[in-house]
Design a protein around this motif. Sequence first.
Motif, mmCIF file in Angstrom:
data_model
loop_
_atom_site.group_PDB
_atom_site.id
_atom_site.type_symbol
_atom_site.label_atom_id
_atom_site.label_comp_id
_atom_site.label_asym_id
_atom_site.label_seq_id
_atom_site.Cartn_x
_atom_site.Cartn_y
_atom_site.Cartn_z
ATOM 1 N N ARG A 86 5.791 -3.892 2.372
ATOM 2 C CA ARG A 86 5.364 -2.869 3.334
ATOM 3 C C ARG A 86 3.871 -2.607 3.306
ATOM 4 N NH1 ARG A 86 8.922 2.516 2.930
ATOM 5 N NH2 ARG A 86 10.390 2.034 4.585
ATOM 6 N N ILE B 258 2.750 5.777 -4.849
ATOM 7 C CA ILE B 258 3.281 5.597 -3.502
ATOM 8 C C ILE B 258 2.909 6.765 -2.596
ATOM 9 C CG2 ILE B 258 5.441 5.438 -2.174
ATOM 10 C CD1 ILE B 258 6.526 3.757 -4.571
ATOM 11 N N ARG C 130 0.257 0.027 -1.537
ATOM 12 C CA ARG C 130 0.629 1.076 -2.494
ATOM 13 C C ARG C 130 1.995 0.804 -3.115
ATOM 14 N NH1 ARG C 130 2.599 6.229 0.930
ATOM 15 N NH2 ARG C 130 3.420 5.109 2.727
ATOM 16 N N TYR C 131 2.932 0.254 -2.341
ATOM 17 C CA TYR C 131 4.236 -0.117 -2.886
ATOM 18 C C TYR C 131 4.096 -1.340 -3.795
ATOM 19 C CZ TYR C 131 6.395 2.933 0.620
ATOM 20 O OH TYR C 131 6.782 4.009 1.381
ATOM 21 N N TYR D 100 11.273 8.547 -5.850
ATOM 22 C CA TYR D 100 10.238 8.041 -6.755
ATOM 23 C C TYR D 100 9.835 9.162 -7.706
ATOM 24 C CZ TYR D 100 9.900 4.864 -2.769
ATOM 25 O OH TYR D 100 10.192 3.988 -1.747
ATOM 26 N N LEU E 174 10.169 -3.249 -0.065
ATOM 27 C CA LEU E 174 9.184 -2.177 -0.235
ATOM 28 C C LEU E 174 7.802 -2.742 -0.548
ATOM 29 C CD1 LEU E 174 11.344 0.353 -2.279
ATOM 30 C CD2 LEU E 174 10.634 0.579 0.123
ATOM 31 N N ARG E 175 7.740 -3.723 -1.444
ATOM 32 C CA ARG E 175 6.445 -4.314 -1.819
ATOM 33 C C ARG E 175 5.750 -4.963 -0.634
ATOM 34 N NH1 ARG E 175 6.220 -7.545 -7.314
ATOM 35 N NH2 ARG E 175 4.036 -7.149 -6.898
#
Length: 83
Positions: free
Chosen positions: A39, A15, A42-43, A7, A36-37
């Motif tokens: 999870r 993140i 923040r993602y 990132y 990831l989203r």
Amino acid sequence: MKLDVLYFAWLRERIGLNREQVETDAATVADLVAELRAREDRYDLAFSDLSAVRVAVDQDLTEFDAPLSGAREVAFFPPMTGG
């Protein structure tokens, strides 16, 4: 498969990591982003506007529909400017 996920810039700030190793069954970059989203918030926040995110798979600039089969690294970063 295991992927190194990197990132850069404001994605790293949102993140809170500059890189991580992710275990995934994602077939495409878009599938990885969806994982990831899901999870943490923040993602989800970092990937909420994909028009402001670029991606490279194994250091080749690509699109979100790119396959991940055989990939080792995925990097996310804001659009680049030149001059």
